[in-house]
Structure formats: structure tokens, C-alpha cells
Design an enzyme around this catalytic site. Structure first.
Site: not given
Length: 695
Positions: A231-234, A253, A198
Site C-alpha cells: 500500500e506504498w507506505g501511505e 514504486d 496492491d
């Protein structure tokens, strides 16, 4: 705090600018910014060695990539987070129970392999040697014992940590930043087969450095471990992570509602070119079975994740799952689309008006085709064999992967798709088409909006798409007890050639006094192939018993809505959106001004009202509610019968309430829409303040 799932209890903390600058030259975060919760994490000799080893083992040459041969198709398995979060029910007994169910229910045979632990499996403190310690209450036998049990079932175990000083839980479990080598070694020694890594509490350290460090640490263990970058696509990992991990999150999420699933799907669909064997786009875990969507929406969820070649990680507690849930997640024909060894992610061919066509090339030369209906009413969605990339042929075999039935088509691929539904097909130029009955499309012209006691006029159409004739064709239309449905034109035809249709007019009357709301109707066509094989097509429909709004000006929040979609929790009347529970909103407040009436929503949202062609105007004051200061970026829109009538453009929390007005003269349905403003759904609490409908 991102409102993307119930995981909003997790903090996504990044360091200050100073911390980021101090870290720019190396991997480790400043000591003051790292986890100092345990004796070992305060700077033990072992930790210093770990950091030194990680720094020296940071190759940039091409051979730094993980070993090949892993995740050649998208990983399939289970993750507990969406169903348990950090609650006490997440424990060793649950994990072993899921492994048992994989075997007993045939999920292992269907391709599911990984039983993955998410956050909260460890104690909040490392031991004196800087090692991670499994929570003895949750996992009294330790993680290795759980791994051994899972392996004994022929399955694999996954685990979770974060590329930061702590994980995402507010409790503050130790993350792996600065501990990569030691933690990877522990995971390997325990027999872990999959790591979800994460992005919380990352101290501003460059994402590539953090994720490469763990890649190298995993590789150094010598154990084959699938590496999931979360990493949430950041930082657009699809552009750089193919040599770093086996899959990477492309979005924030997911949460268990239509709006969230749809928004994530739309973010992931354009990234098809980046996916392939050993490197996959990951739009987050499945919500199927958690209760926040309808069965139709869950089938769409599973269909679209499969055609996007997404990892299929079950997010519901299978110990409580219904037969319907097992039917969806266990559909081997749909799974075969996801697991096709060619490894292509489906491409969007069209999406006009919320009518999506997505096609995926398969290794055997066939095409998987998803006809997906984003809208709230049935839609005819069409493409062709040529458009999806198939060669010219006399006929084609068309396999419906949810009906498990095969048909022939002359080349047209078309279906009337229920609201929020997906028809998933596999189409081939295989020379075997003639043995199948012809495909037909069954459709309805007109939305079933019915005022109690008043007949509504609708028209059905049965169209033969096949190369062979459809014979002895009949259409039937049924509704709830007490409803009167009558054909007013012929409902049968002796034969329909290719592209020919049977149209039937119907009157549909709900009983006098029927309560406003949604009612199930069923439209069905039955027919025979030239060889005598019986076939049918069924279109489930939702009729709405509606009440015309009163003459004059009405507060919209006092009127009954037809349907709602909301990005976080329910739509609230006369209060703000609040959080995820119903009724937890506060007085509607925009720019310090309180409004007594209105709707509290969260992007992406839509609230539909029946106006019965008797209204002229909608007005409101709109803006981002103060409860999420300073966050929130949204756009307000008013739609009349599927056409945009007004829009505010992008508004933020710094903007005062803005007026919006739309002419809705003659519209049967008015829809109040809020989008995320194009930057993702982060605390987008939006208010329709003082909305008035003039009729």
C-alpha cells in the site's frame, strides 16, 4: 499519476469522499464503485457469500495473525514487473525459464525461492461464478500448471492482485475487494506460496480493513502463503501491519535510476525498529541489471537493500542478464547480511555530507557495516569498531564482502568510497585478526578536474589501519592512453605502522584536444604483511576533462554539464522534463509564462557544471512546470563546491516563477539541485527557466 517507475501506466484510483464515507462502516465498496466488468462481479450469489464470509471472519483478537514460521528472513526471489510490465513477453515460458535459471545459475542455492507473477496474468473479466480467469494466451496451461513446474524445481510461486475493485493496470484486471475469500481459495488451490496485494482502485475503504480481510481469507485456506502488503507506505503500515502481513511496502514504486533508488533508500532507512523475523520493511524490488544505473550504483543498491534486511526480489529478465548482474545478485556474502537469522535492519550511525555509515548487528556477534557515498566525488567515510557496537579487542577481522578478502584493523573502519559507491564490510572481534594482512585506506585529495593540456595537481594517501605494519608499500596512478601522470614526491615506503600514511603528489595531464567528458583513472596501493602476504587496494576514479566557461553571461543550457542525476527520464535542455523518453519535453512553462531557455528536470535531480573559479553568479527563474498541473512540490537549491549557496524553499504548481540567485565566486563546481519538497516524488516536474552563469 506518480512518477515513481515505468508503472505510471497504472492508475492509482481511490473513490470519492462519498464512497469512503459509505464504506466506513464495513469492508465492501458500494456496488456502483466495484468491478462490474463480468457477470459474476455484478452481484452473483457466490460473491455475496464471499463478502458475507469475509465480514463474519474478521476477527480482531491476537490469534487473527497469520501462522508463524513464514518469512523468518526477508523473502528472496523474482518479480517480472520491472523488466516486462504488461508486455506480451510476460508469459508461462518466461516464468518457467526464470525457474530454470534459478537452478542452473546457482540462485536457488544462494537463497532465492520465489518466482512471482505481477499484474496482467488474468483476463479483464471474472467468469460467471465470480472466479479469476488466467489469460489463456499468456498461461495456456493455467496458473496451477505453472505452480507445479516451479514446485518441481524446489521453488515457490507468487501471484499478484490489488486490494481494490481493479488492479493497477489501465486495462482494468479484477481486484480482490469484496472477493477476498474466493480469490484466496483460488490462489491456495493453484498452489500459490506468496501474494503481493496492491493498493489501486481501493474505493476509499480503510486500508487496515482491506488488508486484514485478505489476511483472514488467506489464513482460512490453511495453505502457508507469504503475504506482501503493497500500500506504498501511505498509511504507515510499519506501525500496524506486523500482525497482518509478512512484509509491507514503505515507499512508492522504484524506477531504474539513481535518484529513485536513493530517495526510496532514504525513506526506508529510518524504519529499522519495525523490522524483524516474519515482518519486514519492503522498499520495493531490485532494479539490478535493467540498465538504468552503473555497476557501482547497482552494487550500492544490492548492498543497501541487504543491510536494510529488505526482501530481495530480482526485477531484471534473467534470460538476458550479463555475468556482471549475476555476480551482483549472486554474491553470497552480501546475501548472508540480508538473510542473517537475527533479523535486524541496519541502523544509520551517521550521514553527514552524504557520507553514510549504516551498521547491522549479526547473530554471530559481528557487525555488517556499509560505508555509502551518496555524493558525486570520492569520499573518505570512517567509523570505528566501538561505534558499531563491537567490544574492545587488540585487533579485529575486517572482511570486504565485494572483494572477498579479509584484513586486520586496530579498530578504525575507514575507506575512500567512489562516487555513488558502497564499501560493505563484516567486522568481528574474533581473535583471528593476526593471520590477515593489515587494512589500508587509499584516498585522493582533490577532484580530478582537468583542462586539456594543463597539468592538474593531486595528492594520494595510503594509510595503514591495521594492527600490524604494512611493508614495501607502493602507490601507482594510471589513466587512459595519451594521458601523462607523474609522481612529484616519493611513491614508496619501506613500512607503515598503524595510522601512518604515505602521501604522494602527482601531476595529471590530459592530451591537448581531449574532448570534454568523463575518463577512467585508477589509483592503486600494493604492500605486504609482516608474514610476506601480498595485498593491494584499488580506487577507481573518474576524471573530468572540463572547459572553463567563457567570460560574460552565458545561458546555462548552452554550456556542457559534467554530470546529471534526474528522478524521471533525462534532464532536458530548453524544454520541460516531459516523460521518461529523451526529447519528449514541451516548452518550459511556469504559471502560464513560456520561457525559451532553461533546464527541465524532475526531483530529485542535480546538474553539475565546471566553473573553474572564474565565475561570480548564477541567476534563474524557477518553478513547477505547468505540464503536471496541479501536482508537483519541489525545492530549488544552488550549491558551490559542496556548500549550499541559495535555496527557494518549497514551491508548488500554484506558485508563479520565483527568482533565485547565488554568489559562486571562487567555486570550481556549481551544482543545480531540485529536491522533492519533503513529500515524495509525485509529478515533480521542475524548471530552471532562463538560467544565466556570469563569469
Amino acid at each position: 499519476m506518480r512518477h515513481l517507475s515505468p508503472r505510471t501506466t497504472r492508475r492509482r484510483v481511490v473513490g470519492s469522499l462519498a464512497a469512503a464515507l459509505l464504506c466506513a462502516a464495513g469492508l465492501a465498496a458500494p456496488a456502483a464503485a466495484r468491478d462490474t466488468g463480468g457477470a459474476g462481479s455484478a452481484g452473483s450469489a457466490k460473491d455475496t457469500a464471499d463478502r458475507s464470509t469475509a465480514a463474519s471472519a474478521r476477527p480482531s483478537a491476537p490469534d487473527a495473525k497469520l501462522p508463524g514460521g513464514l518469512a523468518l528472513t526477508p523473502p528472496m526471489g523474482f518479480n517480472n514487473w520491472n523488466s516486462t510490465h504488461c508486455r506480451a513477453e510476460f508469459d508461462e515460458t518466461m516464468v518457467k525459464g526464470i525457474a530454470d535459471i534459478f537452478v542452473e545459475k546457482g540462485l536457488k542455492d544462494a537463497g532465492y525461492q520465489y518466482v512471482n507473477l505481477d499484474d496482467c496474468w488474468a483476463l479483464p473479466q471474472r467468469d460467471a461464478n465470480g472466479k479469476l480467469v488466467p489469460d489463456p494466451k499468456r498461461f495456456p496451461g493455467g496458473i496451477k500448471a505453472v505452480a507445479d513446474y516451479v514446485h518441481s524445481k524446489g521453488l515457490k510461486l507468487g501471484i499478484y492482485t490489488s486490494a481494490g475493485s481493479k488492479t493497477c493496470s489501465d486495462i482494468g484486471f479484477p481486484g480482490a475487494l469484496g472477493h477476498e475469500v474466493s480469490d484466496a481459495r483460488q490462489f491456495a488451490d493453484w498452489g500459490v506460496d506468496y501474494l503481493k496485494y496492491d493498493n489501486c482502485n481501493n474505493q476509499g475503504v480503510d486500508a487496515k480493513k482491506r488488508y486484514i480481510a485478505m489476511r483472514d481469507a488467506l489464513k482460512a485456506t490453511g495453505r502457508p502463503i507469504v503475504y506482501s502488503i503493497c500500500e506504498w507506505g501511505e498509511n504507515k503500515p510499519w506501525e500496524w501491519a506486523a500482525d497482518v502481513g509478512h512484509l509491507w511496502r514503505t515507499t512508492g514504486d522504484i524506477s531504474d535510476n539513481w535518484s529513485s533508488m536513493l530517495a526510496i533508500m532514504k525513506q526506508n532507512l529510518p524504519l529499522a525498529k519495525y523490522a524483524g523475523p516474519g515482518h519486514w520493511n519492503d522498499p520495493d524490488m531490485l532494479e539490478v541489471g535493467n540498465g538504468g544505473m552503473t555497476a557501482t550504483e547497482y552494487r550500492t543498491h544490492f548492498s543497501m537493500w541487504s543491510i536494510m534486511a529488505s526482501p530481495l526480489l530480482i526485477g531484471s529478465d534473467l534470460r538476458k542478464a550479463t555475468p556482471e548482474t549475476f555476480d551482483i545478485i549472486g554474491n553470497k556474502e552480501v546475501i548472508a547480511v540480508d538473510q542473517d537469522p537475527l533479523g535486524k535492519q541496519g541502523d544509520v550511525l551517521s550521514s553527514e555530507g552524504g557520507r553514510w555509515v549504516v551498521a547491522k548487528e549479526m547473530k554471530d556477534g559481528s557487525r555488517a557495516v556499509a560505508l555509502f557515498n551518496e555524493t558525486g566525488t570520492p569520499q573518505s567515510i570512517a567509523t570505528s569498531a566501538k561505534a558499531v557496537g563491537l567490544p574492545d579487542a587488540d585487533g579485529y577481522t575486517l572482511r570486504d564482502l565485494w572483494k572477498h578478502k579479509s584484513y586486520n584493523t586496530a579498530g578504525k573502519i575507514s575507506a575512500t568510497v567512489p562516487a555513488h559507491g558502497t564499501v560493505l564490510l563484516r567486522v568481528a572481534a574474533d581473535g583471528k585478526w593476526a593471520k590477515n594482512p593489515p587494512a589500508v585506506e587509499l584516498g585522493l585529495n582533490g577532484a580530478p578536474l582537468v583542462e586539456a593540456g594543463k597539468p592538474a595537481k593531486l595528492t594520494s594517501k595510503v594509510t595503514n589501519l591495521g594492527r600490524t605494519p604494512a611493508q614495501q608499500v607502493s602507490a601507482t596512478f594510471t589513466g587512459p592512453s595519451g594521458w601523462k601522470i607523474r609522481a612529484t614526491s616519493p611513491s614508496t615506503a619501506s613500512s607503515l605502522r598503524t595510522d601512518k600514511s604515505l602521501s604522494t603528489s602527482w601531476t595529471v595531464t590530459a592530451p591537448q584536444g581531449a574532448a570534454p567528458g568523463a575518463y577512467d583513472l585508477t589509483l592503486k596501493a600494493a604492500y605486504r604483511s609482516p608474514g610476506g602476504t601480498r595485498a593491494d587496494s584499488v580506487l577507481p576514479l573518474t576524471a573530468h576533462v572540463v572547459v572553463a566557461p567563457p567570460a560574460g553571461n552565458s545561458a546555462v543550457s548552452d554550456l556542457p554539464w559534467m554530470s546529471t542525476v534526474n528522478g524521471w527520464g533525462p534532464v532536458e535542455k530548453d524544454t520541460s522534463n516531459g516523460e521518461s523518453a529523451a526529447g519528449d519535453g514541451k516548452p518550459i512553462t511556469i504559471g502560464g509564462v513560456v520561457h525559451a531557455k532553461g533546464l527541465g528536470v524532475h526531483a530529485d535531480s542535480a546538474v553539475e557544471y565546471y566553473t573553474g573559479a572564474s565565475c561570480e553568479k548564477v541567476t534563474a527563474q524557477v518553478g513547477v512546470d505547468d505540464e503536471k498541473d496541479p501536482k508537483g512540490t519541489v525545492t530549488f537549491e544552488i550549491w558551490a563546491d559542496g556548500k549550499k549557496a541559495a535555496s527557494t524553499g518549497v514551491l508548488t504548481n500554484t506558485d508563479a516563477a520565483q527568482g533565485i540567485s547565488a554568489d559562486v565566486t571562487g567555486a570550481q563546481v556549481v551544482r543545480l539541485v531540485v529536491t522533492d519538497g519533503g513529500d515524495g516524488r509525485d509529478s515533480d516536474h521542475a524548471d530552471w527557466a532562463d538560467p544565466v552563469l556570469s563569469c
